[in-house]
Scaffold this motif. Structure first.
Motif, short mmCIF file in Angstrom:
data_model
loop_
_atom_site.label_atom_id
_atom_site.label_comp_id
_atom_site.label_asym_id
_atom_site.label_seq_id
_atom_site.Cartn_x
_atom_site.Cartn_y
_atom_site.Cartn_z
N MET B 1 0.84 -1.20 0.00
CA MET B 1 0.00 0.00 0.00
C MET B 1 0.88 1.26 0.00
SD MET B 1 -3.09 0.83 -0.31
CE MET B 1 -4.04 2.30 -0.03
N SER B 2 1.73 1.37 1.02
CA SER B 2 2.58 2.57 1.09
C SER B 2 3.61 2.56 -0.04
CB SER B 2 3.26 2.65 2.45
OG SER B 2 4.19 1.60 2.57
N GLU B 3 4.05 1.39 -0.46
CA GLU B 3 4.97 1.23 -1.60
C GLU B 3 4.41 1.91 -2.84
OE1 GLU B 3 7.86 -1.09 -2.48
OE2 GLU B 3 8.37 -0.32 -0.50
N MET B 4 3.11 1.62 -3.12
CA MET B 4 2.46 2.19 -4.30
C MET B 4 2.45 3.71 -4.24
SD MET B 4 0.31 -0.29 -6.15
CE MET B 4 -1.16 0.67 -6.40
N ARG B 5 2.15 4.21 -3.03
CA ARG B 5 2.05 5.66 -2.90
C ARG B 5 3.43 6.29 -3.11
NH1 ARG B 5 -0.61 5.95 1.98
NH2 ARG B 5 1.19 6.87 3.02
N ILE B 6 4.45 5.68 -2.60
CA ILE B 6 5.80 6.21 -2.76
C ILE B 6 6.19 6.27 -4.23
CG2 ILE B 6 8.25 5.65 -2.39
CD1 ILE B 6 7.39 4.69 0.43
N ARG B 7 5.81 5.21 -4.98
CA ARG B 7 6.20 5.17 -6.38
C ARG B 7 5.52 6.26 -7.21
NH1 ARG B 7 5.40 -0.55 -7.37
NH2 ARG B 7 6.84 -1.07 -5.71
N ARG B 9 4.66 9.33 -6.12
CA ARG B 9 5.01 10.69 -5.70
C ARG B 9 6.52 10.82 -5.56
NH1 ARG B 9 0.81 11.56 -7.26
NH2 ARG B 9 -1.03 12.42 -6.25
N PRO B 10 7.15 11.95 -5.92
CA PRO B 10 6.52 13.11 -6.56
C PRO B 10 6.22 12.84 -8.03
CG PRO B 10 8.86 13.46 -6.38
CD PRO B 10 8.58 12.15 -5.72
N LYS B 11 5.31 13.61 -8.55
CA LYS B 11 4.91 13.47 -9.95
C LYS B 11 5.68 14.51 -10.75
CE LYS B 11 0.47 12.39 -12.01
NZ LYS B 11 -0.95 12.32 -11.68
N TYR B 12 6.38 14.08 -11.79
CA TYR B 12 7.13 15.04 -12.60
C TYR B 12 6.35 15.41 -13.84
CZ TYR B 12 10.98 14.00 -9.53
OH TYR B 12 11.76 13.85 -8.42
N LEU B 13 6.16 16.71 -14.04
CA LEU B 13 5.46 17.19 -15.23
C LEU B 13 6.48 17.84 -16.15
CD1 LEU B 13 2.42 18.86 -13.46
CD2 LEU B 13 2.38 16.75 -14.80
N ASP B 14 6.28 17.66 -17.45
CA ASP B 14 7.19 18.35 -18.37
C ASP B 14 6.78 19.81 -18.46
OD1 ASP B 14 5.32 18.75 -20.68
OD2 ASP B 14 5.24 16.56 -20.48
N PHE B 15 7.66 20.61 -19.08
CA PHE B 15 7.47 22.05 -19.11
C PHE B 15 6.16 22.44 -19.79
CE2 PHE B 15 8.16 26.23 -21.04
CZ PHE B 15 8.38 26.93 -19.88
N TYR B 16 5.81 21.76 -20.90
CA TYR B 16 4.58 22.09 -21.63
C TYR B 16 3.35 21.90 -20.74
CZ TYR B 16 0.97 22.26 -25.15
OH TYR B 16 -0.16 22.60 -25.85
#
Lengths: 115, 133
Positions: B1-7, B9-16
């Motif tokens: 459960m916590s493993e999934m959440r760690i994977r 976050r953080p979420k990387y967004l590209d510049f666009y």
């Protein structure tokens, strides 16, 4: 199980602080140089040159430039760390950024101390 | 459960995505423009050093600098640099206050973001009007 990636030597904190210290230096200089320009209103070459030929102004302009380059190094390093994933490319960009900024430091010293 | 959440976050967004496809609140726009303005200034350091050198070296190089600086394209570029500097400056001061724990709650952070945009754009307009026009 702790999966935290451990990095050594506190360089993150040191750079975080350095970025803020250099920002403070640059903001004080900016206000100071704008005040000088507002008072002297340089309209020709001689007055403009004499502002930067003045000892203390030259010294603080150089400090401003060094702060700018160090600040830029931390910011651009963060940029490469955020967007460039392959380690070889990222490290190459780090080195090129350092060389470029080291060169700029020499360049601004040459400009100022030739005045 | 916590493993999934760690994977996730953080979420990387590209510049666009950051600029155009997600609905970013004003402090977020301020933040990404802080980065954009910083990179812009970094890329223009060499031309700026070169122009500064020309302006202080000799009467001849100063005349060359004055001629270049009077060109409308250069004035547009200078206006961009003045905005980049002032946005970076004002947003940076806001970040310093946030570092000190001042104005961290949502309402205050949004209000200070509005202040940064108003002050930096007003100063940009003032300086462009007094120096470039």
């Amino acid at each position: 199980m702790n999966n935290r990636i451990v990095v050594g030597a506190h360089y993150g904190l040191k750079d975080w602080l350095a970025q803020r210290a250099t920002a403070a230096v640059m903001s004080f200089y900016s206000v100071f140089i704008v005040a000088i320009l507002l008072v002297l209103k340089p309209a020709d070459f001689e007055i403009w040159r004499s502002i930067f030929a003045n000892g203390p102004v030259k010294f603080f302009t150089f400090l401003f430039a060094l702060s700018l380059f160090y600040h830029a190094w931390i910011g651009i390093r963060d940029l490469w760390m955020d967007y460039v994933k392959p380690v070889s490319v990222r490290l190459t960009l780090h080195v090129l950024t350092i060389l470029l900024l080291a060169g700029y430091s020499g360049w601004i010293a040459a400009i100022l101390w030739r005045l | 459960m916590s493993e999934m959440r760690i994977r996730k976050r953080p979420k990387y967004l590209d510049f666009y995505s950051i600029m155009f496809s997600i609905k970013l609140p004003l402090p977020g726009k301020l933040s990404i423009l802080h980065r954009v303005s910083g990179v812009g200034i970094f890329l223009l350091l060499a031309p700026l050093l070169w122009l500064f050198q020309a302006s202080v070296t000799s009467p001849e190089s100063f005349a060359w600098f004055a001629r270049i600086a009077a060109h409308p394209c250069m004035k547009l570029l200078f206006a961009g640099i003045i905005w980049a500097f002032l946005h970076h400056f004002c947003a940076g001061i806001r970040f310093l206050f946030l570092d000190l724990g001042v104005g961290v709650d949502l309402a205050a952070a949004r209000r200070s973001a509005v202040i940064v945009f108003v002050v930096s754009l007003a100063l940009t307009a003032l300086i462009c009007w007094r120096v470039l026009l």
